[in-house]
Scaffold this active site. Structure first.
Site, PDB file in Angstrom:
ATOM      1  N   CYS A 181       3.305   8.179   4.667  1.00 19.91           N
ATOM      2  CA  CYS A 181       3.062   6.869   4.049  1.00 19.91           C
ATOM      3  C   CYS A 181       3.695   6.895   2.662  1.00 19.91           C
ATOM      4  O   CYS A 181       3.294   7.703   1.815  1.00 19.91           O
ATOM      5  CB  CYS A 181       1.568   6.586   3.965  1.00 19.91           C
ATOM      6  SG  CYS A 181       1.231   4.989   3.221  1.00 19.91           S
ATOM      7  N   CYS A 205       6.712  -0.983   1.716  1.00 17.40           N
ATOM      8  CA  CYS A 205       6.537   0.035   2.755  1.00 17.40           C
ATOM      9  C   CYS A 205       7.560   1.168   2.598  1.00 17.40           C
ATOM     10  O   CYS A 205       8.741   1.004   2.933  1.00 17.40           O
ATOM     11  CB  CYS A 205       6.632  -0.560   4.160  1.00 17.40           C
ATOM     12  SG  CYS A 205       6.134   0.620   5.434  1.00 17.40           S
TER      13      CYS A 205
END
Ligand code: PYC
Length: 310
Positions: free
Chosen positions: A85, A235
Site C-alpha cells: 500500500c 493510490c
C-alpha cells in the site's frame, strides 16, 4: 490496542502498534495469507465504524524476516489483505517519525510484496521506492452485462489493477457515486472473465485515468479499492502500475517526473527507473499527517465491537 492514525492526501491509515493477532512465523506473504484466512473479524473490528471510518487502511506491524528492515508491515482494508500500500507506507513512515522510531533519511520496510524503501524527507514528506511493477496485458477487453465492452490495461504495482484510460465519466467529485458503481461492475466482469495476474490473481483495484484540468498537474485518477471505497489519495500501488504502463508505451522516460492527483485533488510526484526484470521501479512522493493516537477498546457487551457490517 495502541493505534496511530494518519492520512495521506486524505486517505486514512491506522498503524497498529500492539494488540493485533499472532500470525506466527514465515514470510510476510505467508503471514498475510494467515491474516486473510483467520483474522478478517479483527480487520473489520479495527477499520469499520464505529472505531474506524470508510476508506481506512490498517497497517499491522510485524517482525521483518529481513533484519535490515526497520519493520515488517501487512496492510489491509475492510475487504481484503493487500500486497502493498503506497499511501499506507507514506503514512507509516510519517508515523514512525512521529514516534521517534526513525529519523529523516532512508529506511527499508518489508511488505508481503517485497522490501520497499522510504526516504523521510521532513516530518510529513516521504518518497517511497516501490517493488518492481509491470504491465502484463495491454487493452484487455472486458465484456459488460449490457453487451458493451470496456478496455483496460492489466498491471501490477504491489496489487493488481485494471487501468481504464480515458475514464468513461468525467473525474469530478460529483461523479464519485457513479464512478464507484461502474468500477465495481467492471471489476466483477473482469474477474468473472478470468482477466487478472499471470497466476490467476484477481483484479483487486480498478483505475479510471484522465488528464487534469489543474495547471502543473499531469493526470487525475479515480481508484476503486477492494472494500468498494475510493482512494482519496492517488493510490501508490496504482500509480506504480500506471508508471509501468506509461513506460511500456514509451510515454514516459526513466527519471522523468509527472504529478498525478486523486479525484479529490491530492497529488503525488511520480517517476521510475528501469527494473531488473523488465518492469519499472517506481518512486512516489507524497505527504501524510498524523491525526490521532489512541487505544481501541472492545467491551465484550458492545454489540458493535466487531464493527458495523458493510
Ligand atoms: O496507496 O497503494 C495504495 C493504496 C491501496 C489501497 C489504498 N491505497
Amino acid at each position: 490496542m495502541h493505534v496511530v492514525d494518519s492520512h495521506t492526501g486524505g486517505e486514512p491509515t491506522r498503524v497498529i502498534l500492539d494488540g493485533g493477532p499472532d500470525l506466527g512465523s514465515g514470510s510476510l506473504a505467508e503471514r498475510a495469507q494467515r491474516l486473510a484466512r483467520d483474522h478478517m473479524a479483527f480487520c473489520n473490528a479495527v477499520l469499520r465504524e464505529p472505531r474506524g471510518q470508510p476508506a481506512m487502511v490498517g497497517a499491522l506491524l510485524v517482525e521483518p524476516e529481513d533484519a535490515s528492515c526497520v519493520t515488517g508491515v501487512i496492510y489491509f482494508d475492510a475487504g481484503a489483505v493487500l500486497g502493498m500500500c503506497g499511501h499506507g507506507t507514506i503514512g507509516l513512515a510519517v508515523t514512525l517519525g512521529y514516534l521517534g522510531v526513525i529519523t529523516p533519511g532512508c529506511h527499508r520496510i518489508e511488505t508481503p510484496a517485497g522490501v520497499v524503501t522510504v526516504a523521510l524527507e521532513d516530518e510529513s514528506t516521504v518518497t517511497v521506492t516501490n517493488v518492481e511493477s509491470r504491465r502484463i496485458q495491454r487493452a484487455a477487453e472486458v465484456r459488460m452485462g449490457d453487451g458493451s465492452t470496456v478496455t483496460g490495461d492489466v498491471a501490477y504495482g504491489g496489487n493488481w489493477f485494471l487501468i481504464v484510460e480515458p475514464s468513461p465519466l468525467p473525474l469530478v467529485p460529483a461523479n464519485i457515486g457513479a464512478l464507484t458503481c461502474l468500477a465495481i461492475a467492471i471489476r466483477t466482469a473482469a474477474n468473472a472473465q478470468g482477466i487478472g495476474g499471470e497466476l490467476g490473481q484477481p483484479i483487486d483495484h480498478v483505475i479510471f485515468q484522465a488528464t487534469s484540468p489543474t495547471p502543473g498537474i499531469d493526470a487525475r485518477n479515480f481508484v476503486l479499492c477492494p472494500d468498494d471505497t475510493y482512494d482519496r489519495s492517488p493510490c501508490g500501488t496504482g500509480s506504480s502500475a500506471r508508471l509501468a504502463c506509461l513506460a511500456a508505451d514509451g510515454r514516459l522516460k526513466p527519471g522523468q517526473e509527472i504529478v498525478q492527483e486523486s479525484i479529490i485533488g491530492s497529488p503525488y510526484r511520480l517517476s521510475y527507473q528501469p527494473g531488473p526484470q523488465g518492469g519499472v521501479i517506481p518512486s512516489l512522493t507524497g505527504q501524510a499527517f498524523v491525526m490521532s493516537e489512541a487505544r481501541l477498546l472492545f467491551h465484550p457487551a458492545d454489540p458493535f465491537r466487531a464493527g458495523i457490517p458493510a
